[in-house]
Design a protein around this motif. Structure first.
Motif, short mmCIF file in Angstrom:
data_model
loop_
_atom_site.label_atom_id
_atom_site.label_comp_id
_atom_site.label_asym_id
_atom_site.label_seq_id
_atom_site.Cartn_x
_atom_site.Cartn_y
_atom_site.Cartn_z
N TRP A 105 -4.02 5.71 0.10
CA TRP A 105 -5.75 5.37 -0.64
C TRP A 105 -6.36 6.58 0.46
O TRP A 105 -6.71 6.55 1.10
CB TRP A 105 -6.30 4.22 -0.58
N SER B 192 -3.81 4.64 5.37
CA SER B 192 -2.44 5.70 4.83
C SER B 192 -1.64 4.44 5.75
O SER B 192 -1.89 3.61 6.53
CB SER B 192 -2.12 6.84 5.58
N THR C 85 0.09 1.98 10.45
CA THR C 85 -1.38 2.25 9.69
C THR C 85 -2.44 3.04 10.62
O THR C 85 -2.31 3.07 11.65
CB THR C 85 -1.84 0.89 9.38
N TYR D 65 -6.72 4.05 9.82
CA TYR D 65 -7.68 3.98 8.41
C TYR D 65 -8.81 5.21 9.10
O TYR D 65 -9.01 5.12 10.17
CB TYR D 65 -8.96 1.77 8.77
N ILE E 297 -4.51 -2.39 4.17
CA ILE E 297 -3.41 -1.97 3.70
C ILE E 297 -1.84 -2.43 3.72
O ILE E 297 -2.22 -2.93 4.91
CB ILE E 297 -3.12 -0.01 3.39
N ARG F 62 2.33 -2.23 1.98
CA ARG F 62 3.50 -1.98 1.23
C ARG F 62 4.49 -3.14 0.26
O ARG F 62 4.77 -3.38 2.36
CB ARG F 62 3.58 -0.97 1.64
N VAL G 95 1.56 -0.24 -3.13
CA VAL G 95 1.13 -0.15 -1.97
C VAL G 95 0.03 -0.73 -2.19
O VAL G 95 -0.63 -0.70 -3.76
CB VAL G 95 0.47 1.24 -1.44
N LEU H 242 -4.53 -2.03 -1.52
CA LEU H 242 -5.34 -2.19 -0.49
C LEU H 242 -6.38 -3.42 -0.82
O LEU H 242 -6.46 -2.93 -1.70
CB LEU H 242 -6.49 -0.44 -1.04
N CYS I 198 -4.47 6.68 -5.63
CA CYS I 198 -3.39 6.29 -4.80
C CYS I 198 -2.24 8.12 -4.36
O CYS I 198 -2.27 8.45 -5.64
CB CYS I 198 -2.02 5.97 -5.45
#
Length: 121
Positions: A36, A50, A57, A59, A69, A71, A78, A80, A95
């Protein structure tokens, strides 16, 4: 054809929560990293979070501890989760996914159209 469609944006009061969702569809063989990004007026687009295919992940410092986040590889989605939202979180959220298409040999970046998040004081 590959398409990313975001949903879940809207208006929220400061301190509130929103969950953004993004689903990838089309002739997809594999999706690598999904993420994102956000872009506020007059500012550059920046990475928010991501997540790799395996689940690791990353951030932005500004959202650590507030955003999560996640998925679902089976559904090509995905999400958020955004908690404790601040006025400075207001932006258009995009996205992005690294996707290998059917018949392709490499991963390419695909973007959604964006969803607006507005945070009122």
């Amino acid at each position: 054809q590959v398409q990313l469609v975001e949903s879940g944006g809207g208006l929220v009061q400061a301190g509130g929560s929103l969950t953004l969702s993004c689903v990838a569809s089309g002739t997809i063989v594999s999706i690598n990293t999904m993420g994102w990004y956000r872009q506020a007026p007059g500012k550059q687009r920046e990475l928010v979070a991501s997540i790799a295919k395996g689940g690791s992940t990353n951030y932005a410092d500004s959202v650590k501890g507030r955003f999560t986040i996640s998925r679902d590889n089976a559904k090509n989605t995905v999400n958020l989760q955004m908690n404790s939202l601040k006025p400075e979180d207001a932006a258009v959220y995009y996205c992005k996914a690294q996707i290998k298409r059917l018949g392709g040999f490499a991963y390419y970046d695909y973007w959604g159209q964006g969803t607006q998040v507005t945070v009122s004081v």
